[in-house]
Motif scaffolding. Sequence first.
Motif, PDB file in Angstrom:
ATOM      1  N   GLY A  93       0.830  -1.212   0.000  1.00 55.12           N
ATOM      2  CA  GLY A  93       0.000   0.000   0.000  1.00 55.12           C
ATOM      3  C   GLY A  93       0.861   1.256   0.000  1.00 55.12           C
ATOM      4  O   GLY A  93       0.557   2.230  -0.709  1.00 55.12           O
ATOM      5  N   MET A  94       1.950   1.229   0.778  1.00 55.66           N
ATOM      6  CA  MET A  94       2.860   2.382   0.810  1.00 55.66           C
ATOM      7  C   MET A  94       3.485   2.640  -0.569  1.00 55.66           C
ATOM      8  O   MET A  94       3.631   3.791  -0.999  1.00 55.66           O
ATOM      9  CB  MET A  94       3.983   2.139   1.830  1.00 55.66           C
ATOM     10  N   ALA A  95       3.846   1.554  -1.254  1.00 56.55           N
ATOM     11  CA  ALA A  95       4.442   1.702  -2.588  1.00 56.55           C
ATOM     12  C   ALA A  95       3.420   2.290  -3.561  1.00 56.55           C
ATOM     13  O   ALA A  95       3.757   3.129  -4.409  1.00 56.55           O
ATOM     14  CB  ALA A  95       4.962   0.358  -3.098  1.00 56.55           C
ATOM     15  N   GLY A  96       2.151   1.849  -3.425  1.00 59.18           N
ATOM     16  CA  GLY A  96       1.085   2.411  -4.261  1.00 59.18           C
ATOM     17  C   GLY A  96       0.896   3.897  -3.996  1.00 59.18           C
ATOM     18  O   GLY A  96       0.797   4.699  -4.937  1.00 59.18           O
ATOM     19  N   MET A 110       9.350  -1.531  -6.196  1.00 58.92           N
ATOM     20  CA  MET A 110       8.246  -0.647  -6.593  1.00 58.92           C
ATOM     21  C   MET A 110       8.456   0.729  -5.956  1.00 58.92           C
ATOM     22  O   MET A 110       8.282   1.764  -6.599  1.00 58.92           O
ATOM     23  CB  MET A 110       6.903  -1.253  -6.166  1.00 58.92           C
ATOM     24  N   GLY A 111       8.825   0.735  -4.682  1.00 65.84           N
ATOM     25  CA  GLY A 111       9.103   1.996  -4.000  1.00 65.84           C
ATOM     26  C   GLY A 111      10.244   2.756  -4.668  1.00 65.84           C
ATOM     27  O   GLY A 111      10.176   3.974  -4.859  1.00 65.84           O
ATOM     28  N   ASP A 112      11.284   2.029  -5.071  1.00 71.91           N
ATOM     29  CA  ASP A 112      12.419   2.669  -5.743  1.00 71.91           C
ATOM     30  C   ASP A 112      11.992   3.316  -7.062  1.00 71.91           C
ATOM     31  O   ASP A 112      12.492   4.378  -7.434  1.00 71.91           O
ATOM     32  CB  ASP A 112      13.514   1.638  -6.039  1.00 71.91           C
ATOM     33  N   LEU A 113      11.093   2.632  -7.767  1.00 71.01           N
ATOM     34  CA  LEU A 113      10.647   3.159  -9.062  1.00 71.01           C
ATOM     35  C   LEU A 113       9.820   4.427  -8.876  1.00 71.01           C
ATOM     36  O   LEU A 113       9.951   5.388  -9.645  1.00 71.01           O
ATOM     37  CB  LEU A 113       9.884   2.075  -9.825  1.00 71.01           C
ATOM     38  N   ALA A 114       8.962   4.446  -7.852  1.00 73.03           N
ATOM     39  CA  ALA A 114       8.225   5.671  -7.528  1.00 73.03           C
ATOM     40  C   ALA A 114       9.223   6.786  -7.185  1.00 73.03           C
ATOM     41  O   ALA A 114       9.061   7.942  -7.597  1.00 73.03           O
ATOM     42  CB  ALA A 114       7.266   5.428  -6.360  1.00 73.03           C
ATOM     43  N   LEU A 115      10.262   6.410  -6.448  1.00 73.70           N
ATOM     44  CA  LEU A 115      11.326   7.358  -6.095  1.00 73.70           C
ATOM     45  C   LEU A 115      11.979   7.945  -7.349  1.00 73.70           C
ATOM     46  O   LEU A 115      12.232   9.162  -7.428  1.00 73.70           O
ATOM     47  CB  LEU A 115      12.371   6.621  -5.252  1.00 73.70           C
ATOM     48  N   HIS A 116      12.257   7.112  -8.347  1.00 68.33           N
ATOM     49  CA  HIS A 116      12.866   7.601  -9.589  1.00 68.33           C
ATOM     50  C   HIS A 116      11.965   8.628 -10.280  1.00 68.33           C
ATOM     51  O   HIS A 116      12.444   9.616 -10.822  1.00 68.33           O
ATOM     52  CB  HIS A 116      13.103   6.453 -10.570  1.00 68.33           C
ATOM     53  N   VAL A 117      10.653   8.349 -10.267  1.00 67.09           N
ATOM     54  CA  VAL A 117       9.705   9.289 -10.898  1.00 67.09           C
ATOM     55  C   VAL A 117       9.756  10.627 -10.158  1.00 67.09           C
ATOM     56  O   VAL A 117       9.842  11.694 -10.775  1.00 67.09           O
ATOM     57  CB  VAL A 117       8.272   8.702 -10.888  1.00 67.09           C
ATOM     58  N   ALA A 118       9.722  10.564  -8.822  1.00 68.66           N
ATOM     59  CA  ALA A 118       9.755  11.791  -8.020  1.00 68.66           C
ATOM     60  C   ALA A 118      11.061  12.554  -8.238  1.00 68.66           C
ATOM     61  O   ALA A 118      11.073  13.794  -8.315  1.00 68.66           O
ATOM     62  CB  ALA A 118       9.575  11.455  -6.536  1.00 68.66           C
TER      63      ALA A 118
END
Lengths: 223, 223
Positions: free
Chosen positions: A21-24, A93-101
Motif C-alpha cells: 500500500g505504501m508503494a502504491g 516498486m518503491g524505488d521506481l516511484a522514487l525515480h519518478v519523483a
Amino acid sequence: MREAYHDRLGQLADQLADMCGMAGDAMERATASLLGADLALAEQVIGDDAKIDDVRADIEEQSYALLALQAPVATDLRIVLAVIHAAESVERMGDLALHVAKAARRRHPNQVVPDTVRPYFAEMGRIAVELAREATDIIRTQDVKRARSLEDADDAMDDLHRHLFTVIMDKDWAHGVPSAVDTTLLGRFYERFADHAVSVAKRTVFVVTGRMPGYHGDTGDDA
Amino acid sequence: MREAYHDRLGQLADQLADMCGMAGDAMERATASLLGADLALAEQVIGDDAKIDDVRADIEEQSYALLALQAPVATDLRIVLAVIHAAESVERMGDLALHVAKAARRRHPNQVVPDTVRPYFAEMGRIAVELAREATDIIRTQDVKRARSLEDADDAMDDLHRHLFTVIMDKDWAHGVPSAVDTTLLGRFYERFADHAVSVAKRTVFVVTGRMPGYHGDTGDDA
C-alpha cells in the motif's frame, strides 16, 4: 506453538500488504508531482522511501527468524519464502516511484514530460496505482480469483508503454532529445512497477493454490 | 547426514557460480553483437537465455528442498537464503544481456549506437563482464577480500553511465531522437547489470562474514 506461529505469519502478511500500500501511495504521489511539477510532493516521496526500505528490512528479519526458530515445511515454508520474495519486489516498486519523483525534482519548475505524452503518464500512473492496490488486497484477502484482473491491467500498461515508444520515436517528435530521454526512462519505470506488482500478486496465488500462474504479463522485460 | 547436507550446499554454490559465469558470457556476446551488428551472435544470446532461467529454477527448487528437509539454522540457513536471492539477481543479469542482444537484432543490419558513444559501450561491456567474472570467482573461492575491488569497477560503471547521459543530452547530439532513446536504455541495462553483479558478491560476503557491506555502489538506482 503452531498457533503462535500462524499468528506471526499472519502479521507478516499484513506487514507486506501495508508495505505494498505504501508503494502504491508513493507512486500516486510521484505521478501527481510529475504531472503537476509539484516539488513539495516530490520531496515527500523521496523522503518517505526510507520507510518502505525499513519495512522490507523488518519483514526479511522476521522471516529469517521464523525459518530459523520454527523450521516450517510445506505450505508454511512456501509462505515465508513468498513473503521474502514479494518484499523485495515491493521495495523495488518503491524505488521506481522514487525515480519518478526524482525526475520531477530534477526538472522543477519545468515539466518533465511534454504535453503530447501527459495523457500516457496520467493513465500509466493510474494503472500502476491500481495494480499496487489490487496486489495489496490480494495479499490481505487471499482472493486469488482477483489476480486474473491484474493480467488485464498489466496488458494495458504494456500497450501504453509500447505506444509511448512509437510517439517518442516518431519523426514528428518536436520536443528534443533531452525530453525524449526523460520520457523513455519514465515510461520504463511505470512498466517495471506494474511488472513487480503482478509478480507480488502471483507469488500470493502460488502460496494459496500451490501453482505459479504463467508469466504471461511478464514480457521478458524483467530486469 | 550433515556431511551430505554440506555437499549439497556446496553443489548449490557451484551451480550459482556456473550460472553467474553464463550471465557474464551472455553479456560478453551481447556486447560483441551490439558493437559488431552481429545478428548470429545476438540470436545465440537470445536463444541461450532460457538455459540461465532453467538453472535458476533448478537452484530455487533445490534450495526449497534443502530448507524443507534439513531445516538449517544459523549460517547454513543464511547460505541457502543468500543463494535464493543471488540466483534471482543473476537471472536478471541474463535478462539484461538479452535486452542488449534484442536491441542489436532489432536494428540489424544497422548499428544501434552511434560512433560517438561506441567507446562507452565497449568499456561498459568490459566492466560488466569483469564484474560477472569477479562475482563468479567470489562465490567459488569465498574470498571476500576480492569483493572490495568490485566497488571500484562499479564506480567506474556509474561514472561512464553518468557521462554517457551528458553526451546524449548535449545540444551537439547529432544522431536524432530514436538513437538517443536506444542509447539511453542500453546505458541503463549495463548499469543495472553491474548493480546486480555487485549485489550477488555482497550477498556472498554477508554469508561468509555475517555482515552485509554498505550499499555504497548501489546509487539508489536499484529498480
